[in-house]
Scaffold this motif. Sequence first.
Motif, PDB file in Angstrom:
ATOM      1  N   THR A   1       1.237   4.108  -2.855  1.00 41.44           N
ATOM      2  CA  THR A   1       0.934   5.516  -2.565  1.00 41.44           C
ATOM      3  C   THR A   1       2.084   6.403  -3.035  1.00 41.44           C
ATOM      4  O   THR A   1       1.861   7.492  -3.578  1.00 41.44           O
ATOM      5  CB  THR A   1       0.684   5.714  -1.052  1.00 41.44           C
TER       6      THR A   1
ATOM      7  N   THR B   1       1.761   9.276  -5.791  1.00 35.23           N
ATOM      8  CA  THR B   1       2.103  10.650  -5.402  1.00 35.23           C
ATOM      9  C   THR B   1       3.059  11.273  -6.411  1.00 35.23           C
ATOM     10  O   THR B   1       2.936  12.457  -6.755  1.00 35.23           O
ATOM     11  CB  THR B   1       2.720  10.667  -3.977  1.00 35.23           C
TER      12      THR B   1
ATOM     13  N   HIS C   1       0.843  -1.205   0.000  1.00 36.31           N
ATOM     14  CA  HIS C   1       0.000   0.000   0.000  1.00 36.31           C
ATOM     15  C   HIS C   1       0.872   1.247   0.000  1.00 36.31           C
ATOM     16  O   HIS C   1       0.644   2.191  -0.773  1.00 36.31           O
ATOM     17  CB  HIS C   1      -0.926   0.000   1.222  1.00 36.31           C
ATOM     18  N   ASN C   2       1.878   1.271   0.869  1.00 37.28           N
ATOM     19  CA  ASN C   2       2.714   2.463   0.985  1.00 37.28           C
ATOM     20  C   ASN C   2       3.580   2.680  -0.263  1.00 37.28           C
ATOM     21  O   ASN C   2       3.819   3.820  -0.667  1.00 37.28           O
ATOM     22  CB  ASN C   2       3.556   2.394   2.258  1.00 37.28           C
TER      23      ASN C   2
ATOM     24  N   LYS D   1      -2.661   8.473   6.584  1.00 38.73           N
ATOM     25  CA  LYS D   1      -3.018   8.006   5.238  1.00 38.73           C
ATOM     26  C   LYS D   1      -2.110   6.876   4.743  1.00 38.73           C
ATOM     27  O   LYS D   1      -2.382   6.281   3.702  1.00 38.73           O
ATOM     28  CB  LYS D   1      -2.951   9.171   4.228  1.00 38.73           C
TER      29      LYS D   1
END
Lengths: 219, 164
Positions: free
Chosen positions: A177, A181, A173-174, A208
């Motif tokens: 992200t 971004t 997930h990170n 988040k």
Amino acid sequence: MKIASLVPMSLIMLIASTALSAEVPSECERWFKESGAKPGTGRDCVWKCVAHPVDMGTFTCGSYCDELCGREVVPKDDRYLKGTKYAACRDEYLYSIRHPRSVSMVQNARDRAFALTKEHFKQNRADDESDAFRHFVWSSLISMESGSDIASKFLEAHESCVTEDAAQEMDRHNNQTGIQTVEKLRKEGRLTEEAIVKEGLDLVKNGKLVVIAPRRKPK
Amino acid sequence: MKNYWTLMLLIGSFLIVGCNQSIVTAKEPSKAKKFEDLKPEEIKKIQKALGWDDYLKSTKQMSLDEAKKRWGQKPFSAEAFQKGNWRVRAPLAVDLLAHKEIYVGKTEQQLRKELGKHDGFFWRDSIPAYIIEDGLETGKDSWQIVFFVGMNDRVDDLRIYENN
């Protein structure tokens, strides 16, 4: 005639290679003692060992002379490989072999991610905010340098040796992200390392990024 | 005669397609490569390129004697290690370092079952590292005990390194 002679040759080679991939057989240890070679005497030992006559039961023993003489041997099986899991996963090794040019870039991004995490969280830990931030920054920097495709593929290879589902989900997930971004910052025309770091810190503060074991948020 | 040339044309087409296929395969031999096909030299080269060697060299390691002076030594108990905070863990980790045989040879699964989920970090997330001094609490350096698990999924070695 030629094909007929190849069959026994192949069989002999197969048997020999099987023997070589195993530990030193006990008959070779006996054979080595008979040779009069003394372990620890370097090349003298190896010369004596390889010159010692062999028979049908000991015909592969000459291949073990380095081991029997106590010399460091060139790894031919997994003696070297057993240490490899520390450095990378199987898939990471394969990815690196297929994309040698991207390896140093990935490594530079990793070094930078470690350093930035240390700067903002004082430590690099597992499953906490520092872990989430490190992955976010690492994936962002790879993506910034080489694009989202390379970032996704390398990081997926990297995750292949994480055995726990929750930790793997958190990292994925990170990472994702981070990649998204970078795409956003690129479109907005403000893609810099500083912007990535600021976005990452904000995402951690606002909850988040996925964190399994919260410890502390950055100041 | 016509059938003969048709047959030859067909064989020729097969040969061309076959050759092209082998050229494509030959152009990208690494695509078919498995991990087991990698040579030790290749692995060593990748490890160097990935920075593993430099990381090991540049990360501060603590000897058994230094660790004894810093944290003392208490007989190891997996239960106490798993339940305790870093202050409890540190002297137990020193005992582990003195008796590496307790964990060397054990599987990664056994290690995680006995010691719980690791909270430290050393090089990559999947290397089990347990914090034994938290610099955020002491204002000093942070330290961790690191377990090196090999390709055979068994612990090869354990060492104390600075957490950075």
